[in-house]
Motif scaffolding. Sequence first.
Motif, short mmCIF file in Angstrom:
data_model
loop_
_atom_site.label_atom_id
_atom_site.label_comp_id
_atom_site.label_asym_id
_atom_site.label_seq_id
_atom_site.Cartn_x
_atom_site.Cartn_y
_atom_site.Cartn_z
N ASP A 107 53.20 29.87 37.50
CA ASP A 107 52.02 30.68 38.04
C ASP A 107 51.56 30.42 39.60
O ASP A 107 52.50 29.61 40.06
CB ASP A 107 50.80 30.18 37.05
CG ASP A 107 50.75 30.43 35.68
OD1 ASP A 107 51.60 31.55 35.25
OD2 ASP A 107 50.29 29.74 34.83
N ALA A 136 48.28 42.42 38.35
CA ALA A 136 48.33 41.36 37.38
C ALA A 136 47.85 41.92 35.95
O ALA A 136 48.41 41.40 34.75
CB ALA A 136 47.24 40.27 37.78
N TRP A 141 48.84 39.71 33.10
CA TRP A 141 48.69 38.41 33.46
C TRP A 141 46.93 37.99 33.62
O TRP A 141 46.26 38.88 33.74
CB TRP A 141 49.27 37.99 34.71
CG TRP A 141 50.64 38.23 35.04
CD1 TRP A 141 51.59 38.01 33.69
CD2 TRP A 141 51.30 38.31 36.23
NE1 TRP A 141 52.83 38.04 34.38
CE2 TRP A 141 52.87 38.50 35.85
CE3 TRP A 141 51.14 38.76 37.46
CZ2 TRP A 141 53.81 38.46 36.60
CZ3 TRP A 141 52.13 38.98 38.30
CH2 TRP A 141 53.31 38.74 37.89
N HIS A 164 47.98 33.87 36.04
CA HIS A 164 48.89 33.06 35.10
C HIS A 164 49.43 34.11 34.37
O HIS A 164 48.79 35.00 33.87
CB HIS A 164 47.56 32.27 34.31
CG HIS A 164 46.77 31.32 35.03
ND1 HIS A 164 47.14 29.96 35.68
CD2 HIS A 164 45.49 31.73 35.25
CE1 HIS A 164 46.24 29.48 36.32
NE2 HIS A 164 45.14 30.21 36.44
N ALA A 165 50.55 33.76 33.97
CA ALA A 165 51.26 34.48 32.80
C ALA A 165 50.82 34.33 31.49
O ALA A 165 50.08 33.18 31.22
CB ALA A 165 52.72 34.15 32.84
N SER A 166 50.67 35.39 30.78
CA SER A 166 50.37 35.16 29.39
C SER A 166 51.38 34.86 28.44
O SER A 166 52.60 35.58 28.52
CB SER A 166 49.69 36.45 28.78
OG SER A 166 48.61 36.93 29.58
N PRO A 175 54.61 35.02 37.58
CA PRO A 175 53.84 35.21 38.61
C PRO A 175 54.58 34.91 39.91
O PRO A 175 54.66 35.55 40.96
CB PRO A 175 52.63 34.52 38.49
CG PRO A 175 52.31 34.77 37.14
CD PRO A 175 53.68 34.55 36.42
#
Length: 365
Positions: A107, A136, A141, A164-166, A175
Amino acid sequence: MAEVDAGAVAPLLEEFSAIETQLADPATHSDPAALKRLNKRYAALSPTVAAFREWQEASGDVEVAVEMAGEDASIAAELPAMREREAAAAEHLRRLLVPRDPDDDRDVILEVKAGEGGEESALFAGDLLRMYLRYAERRSWKTELLDATESDLGGYKDVRVAIHASGAPAPGEAPWARLKYEGGVHRVQRVPVTESQGRIHTSAAGVLVMPDLDDPEEVELDMNELKIDVFRSSGPGGQSVNTTDSAVRITHLPTGLVVSCQNEKSQLQNKESALRVLRSRLHQLAVEEAEAEASAHRRSQVRTVDRSERIRTYNFPENRIADHRTGFKAYNLDHVLDGDLDPVVQSAVDADEAARMAALGSGSS
């Protein structure tokens, strides 16, 4: 047969097999941190393993067809297409074998700072922040505001967010892999809201992007090397917005790096946020120093540009966006500022990949 460096593939196949074995072991699932690390690495290796197997299959088909072509005219007719498939599979695999940025699955912490241009620059910093937040959002994200200092007209003197990525993103889709190219000076050309005569002005804002470290222990901090000051939070115009000394400024004495956080109401929370950002900055500083020491032909032409350089221009009168590193230009600035940033980012990704492949080729020749 299309050539592939088998020596580069073999250790990756061995690692992939070992991870599969570990993931099948029930004991691994009792350690969440280890499980997360293994799953992330497994996901990163999977495309390369799949590409290798596809190339193997295509190469095997060509070998068999070559043997049978003299006896079967229909197979001989198919051979050129089969060779093309083998060559495409080999090229795809070679691209995946290009050395990758070890931080690509992380991230990010992203900072936007107003530069030359006063209030207009601060307003542009706000536009850039919104662009990244919308980008995002388009990628599903999550974003977290870490710290912000607003300007009098509603822009930002500086603002810092974590992105942050999910879940577990595919390789190249985290990211950091997408946003690391955003660092540098962004220039805007437009008529400022403060301009009464309709003249176009040029101002700029700076963007800094850092990997957000998963584990604080990745960068050791000696508390004896930190100077920690506390002060009252301030808002637009410098007025105090808090009656207690909750804002925190941390100076890393060996490097001179300074990080301030005032967004949280608690001094402890601001201190933790500042330490988090400081670790990311120190990590990025170490990476950039290592890159600077590497031989020039092995460094990416995109990643190693001077962070102070102007990287992009946003021209409002012409609705034009231009990236000065890659030559990308488009006349849909309004869409880009609304988060349609992927084509611009992809131009940097492609340029970076081309530079890495060229460096790999020159290194092996």
